[in-house]
Design a protein around this motif. Structure first.
Motif, PDB file in Angstrom:
ATOM      1  N   SER A   1      11.291  15.197  -7.553  1.00  0.00           N
ATOM      2  CA  SER A   1      10.678  14.634  -7.318  1.00  0.00           C
ATOM      3  C   SER A   1       9.951  14.595  -5.870  1.00  0.00           C
ATOM      4  O   SER A   1       9.054  14.473  -5.673  1.00  0.00           O
ATOM      5  CB  SER A   1      10.499  13.172  -7.391  1.00  0.00           C
ATOM      6  N   TRP A   2      10.393  14.653  -4.723  1.00  0.00           N
ATOM      7  CA  TRP A   2      10.491  14.304  -3.649  1.00  0.00           C
ATOM      8  C   TRP A   2      10.078  15.695  -2.927  1.00  0.00           C
ATOM      9  O   TRP A   2      11.226  16.379  -1.933  1.00  0.00           O
ATOM     10  CB  TRP A   2      11.064  13.567  -2.759  1.00  0.00           C
ATOM     11  N   ASP A   3       9.716  17.432  -3.589  1.00  0.00           N
ATOM     12  CA  ASP A   3       8.676  18.611  -2.754  1.00  0.00           C
ATOM     13  C   ASP A   3       8.254  18.035  -1.826  1.00  0.00           C
ATOM     14  O   ASP A   3       8.123  17.574  -1.348  1.00  0.00           O
ATOM     15  CB  ASP A   3       9.330  18.749  -4.048  1.00  0.00           C
ATOM     16  N   SER A   4       8.014  19.213  -1.225  1.00  0.00           N
ATOM     17  CA  SER A   4       7.007  19.727   0.187  1.00  0.00           C
ATOM     18  C   SER A   4       5.910  19.181  -0.007  1.00  0.00           C
ATOM     19  O   SER A   4       4.875  19.001   0.629  1.00  0.00           O
ATOM     20  CB  SER A   4       7.583  20.953  -0.020  1.00  0.00           C
ATOM     21  N   LEU A   5       5.161  19.686  -1.791  1.00  0.00           N
ATOM     22  CA  LEU A   5       3.555  18.988  -2.066  1.00  0.00           C
ATOM     23  C   LEU A   5       3.623  18.032  -1.206  1.00  0.00           C
ATOM     24  O   LEU A   5       3.137  16.598  -0.899  1.00  0.00           O
ATOM     25  CB  LEU A   5       3.481  19.653  -3.035  1.00  0.00           C
ATOM     26  N   ALA A   6       5.059  16.406  -2.611  1.00  0.00           N
ATOM     27  CA  ALA A   6       4.940  15.301  -1.770  1.00  0.00           C
ATOM     28  C   ALA A   6       5.096  15.335  -0.526  1.00  0.00           C
ATOM     29  O   ALA A   6       4.193  14.099  -0.389  1.00  0.00           O
ATOM     30  CB  ALA A   6       6.305  14.891  -2.512  1.00  0.00           C
ATOM     31  N   VAL A   7       5.768  15.685   0.222  1.00  0.00           N
ATOM     32  CA  VAL A   7       5.480  15.736   1.685  1.00  0.00           C
ATOM     33  C   VAL A   7       4.718  15.170   1.984  1.00  0.00           C
ATOM     34  O   VAL A   7       4.434  14.523   2.696  1.00  0.00           O
ATOM     35  CB  VAL A   7       7.305  16.416   2.349  1.00  0.00           C
ATOM     36  N   VAL A   8       3.949  16.339   1.878  1.00  0.00           N
ATOM     37  CA  VAL A   8       2.905  16.859   2.656  1.00  0.00           C
ATOM     38  C   VAL A   8       1.405  16.067   2.398  1.00  0.00           C
ATOM     39  O   VAL A   8       1.050  15.145   3.119  1.00  0.00           O
ATOM     40  CB  VAL A   8       1.706  18.585   2.080  1.00  0.00           C
ATOM     41  N   THR A   9       1.764  15.209   0.847  1.00  0.00           N
ATOM     42  CA  THR A   9       0.630  14.626   1.200  1.00  0.00           C
ATOM     43  C   THR A   9       0.873  13.096   1.388  1.00  0.00           C
ATOM     44  O   THR A   9      -0.422  12.372   1.618  1.00  0.00           O
ATOM     45  CB  THR A   9       0.988  14.335  -1.333  1.00  0.00           C
TER      46      THR A   9
ATOM     47  N   LYS B   1       0.605  -1.723   0.061  1.00  0.00           N
ATOM     48  CA  LYS B   1      -0.097  -0.181   0.081  1.00  0.00           C
ATOM     49  C   LYS B   1       0.566   1.092   0.044  1.00  0.00           C
ATOM     50  O   LYS B   1       0.356   1.842  -0.424  1.00  0.00           O
ATOM     51  CB  LYS B   1      -0.677  -0.234   1.427  1.00  0.00           C
ATOM     52  N   LEU B   2       1.824   1.205   0.567  1.00  0.00           N
ATOM     53  CA  LEU B   2       3.037   2.283   0.753  1.00  0.00           C
ATOM     54  C   LEU B   2       3.427   2.458  -0.678  1.00  0.00           C
ATOM     55  O   LEU B   2       3.870   3.381  -0.774  1.00  0.00           O
ATOM     56  CB  LEU B   2       3.843   2.052   1.935  1.00  0.00           C
ATOM     57  N   LEU B   3       4.005   1.344  -1.211  1.00  0.00           N
ATOM     58  CA  LEU B   3       4.619   1.763  -2.510  1.00  0.00           C
ATOM     59  C   LEU B   3       3.486   2.308  -3.564  1.00  0.00           C
ATOM     60  O   LEU B   3       4.160   3.001  -4.539  1.00  0.00           O
ATOM     61  CB  LEU B   3       5.049   0.338  -2.747  1.00  0.00           C
ATOM     62  N   GLU B   4       1.702   1.701  -3.309  1.00  0.00           N
ATOM     63  CA  GLU B   4       0.739   1.919  -4.183  1.00  0.00           C
ATOM     64  C   GLU B   4       1.596   3.822  -4.249  1.00  0.00           C
ATOM     65  O   GLU B   4       1.044   4.442  -5.074  1.00  0.00           O
ATOM     66  CB  GLU B   4      -0.180   1.504  -3.868  1.00  0.00           C
TER      67      GLU B   4
ATOM     68  N   GLU C   1       4.227  10.186  -9.331  1.00  0.00           N
ATOM     69  CA  GLU C   1       4.140   9.912 -10.813  1.00  0.00           C
ATOM     70  C   GLU C   1       4.182   9.011 -11.503  1.00  0.00           C
ATOM     71  O   GLU C   1       4.312   9.192 -13.005  1.00  0.00           O
ATOM     72  CB  GLU C   1       3.739  11.088 -11.188  1.00  0.00           C
ATOM     73  N   VAL C   2       4.650   7.880 -10.564  1.00  0.00           N
ATOM     74  CA  VAL C   2       5.329   6.345 -12.130  1.00  0.00           C
ATOM     75  C   VAL C   2       4.156   5.516 -12.043  1.00  0.00           C
ATOM     76  O   VAL C   2       3.584   5.285 -11.144  1.00  0.00           O
ATOM     77  CB  VAL C   2       6.925   6.540 -11.259  1.00  0.00           C
ATOM     78  N   GLU C   3       4.724   4.165 -12.820  1.00  0.00           N
ATOM     79  CA  GLU C   3       3.932   2.550 -12.120  1.00  0.00           C
ATOM     80  C   GLU C   3       4.379   2.627 -10.710  1.00  0.00           C
ATOM     81  O   GLU C   3       5.536   2.323 -10.473  1.00  0.00           O
ATOM     82  CB  GLU C   3       3.936   1.995 -12.965  1.00  0.00           C
ATOM     83  N   VAL C   4       3.578   1.805 -10.316  1.00  0.00           N
ATOM     84  CA  VAL C   4       3.606   1.170  -9.157  1.00  0.00           C
ATOM     85  C   VAL C   4       5.104   0.761  -9.025  1.00  0.00           C
ATOM     86  O   VAL C   4       5.508  -0.012  -7.875  1.00  0.00           O
ATOM     87  CB  VAL C   4       2.864   0.222  -8.273  1.00  0.00           C
ATOM     88  N   ASN C   5       5.051  -0.032 -10.405  1.00  0.00           N
ATOM     89  CA  ASN C   5       6.187  -1.155  -9.896  1.00  0.00           C
ATOM     90  C   ASN C   5       7.971  -0.963 -10.844  1.00  0.00           C
ATOM     91  O   ASN C   5       8.699  -1.857 -10.888  1.00  0.00           O
ATOM     92  CB  ASN C   5       6.025  -2.892 -11.505  1.00  0.00           C
ATOM     93  N   GLU C   6       7.795   0.767 -10.831  1.00  0.00           N
ATOM     94  CA  GLU C   6       8.417   1.386 -10.540  1.00  0.00           C
ATOM     95  C   GLU C   6      10.166   1.878  -9.607  1.00  0.00           C
ATOM     96  O   GLU C   6      10.500   2.550  -9.459  1.00  0.00           O
ATOM     97  CB  GLU C   6       8.872   2.684 -12.397  1.00  0.00           C
ATOM     98  N   VAL C   7       8.680   1.101  -8.269  1.00  0.00           N
ATOM     99  CA  VAL C   7       9.040   1.839  -7.639  1.00  0.00           C
ATOM    100  C   VAL C   7       9.859   0.418  -6.454  1.00  0.00           C
ATOM    101  O   VAL C   7       8.991  -0.479  -6.833  1.00  0.00           O
ATOM    102  CB  VAL C   7       8.118   2.336  -6.314  1.00  0.00           C
ATOM    103  N   THR C   8      10.895   0.635  -6.200  1.00  0.00           N
ATOM    104  CA  THR C   8      11.218  -0.171  -5.106  1.00  0.00           C
ATOM    105  C   THR C   8      12.122   0.252  -3.627  1.00  0.00           C
ATOM    106  O   THR C   8      11.522   1.353  -3.993  1.00  0.00           O
ATOM    107  CB  THR C   8      13.016  -1.169  -6.143  1.00  0.00           C
TER     108      THR C   8
END
Length: 71
Positions: free
Chosen positions: A32-40, A6-9, A16-23
């Protein structure tokens, strides 16, 4: 679905990538990991797992594994 999956999703959606691209080794860079990403991420973790994580910890994470270890 496991907590890790669930966290990987959630992270894949934020990046904004496919879940299979995240390890666990995926690097979080400043573009990619800006303040908006942190808050989200904090909001999603709170609503999905009822866990509050510190913004400085989330913002300081360098890999996906570090994010998952916070939850």
């Amino acid at each position: 679905m496991s907590k890790e999956n669930k966290l990987l999703e959630i992270i894949a959606e934020i990046l904004e990538v496919e879940v299979n691209e995240v390890t666990l080794e995926t690097q979080l860079d400043e573009d990619s990991w800006d303040s908006l990403a942190v808050v989200t991420f904090i909001s999603e973790v709170d609503s999905n797992f009822d866990v509050v994580v510190s913004p400085s910890s989330v913002g300081g994470a360098e890999t996906v594994k570090q994010l998952i270890d916070l939850v």
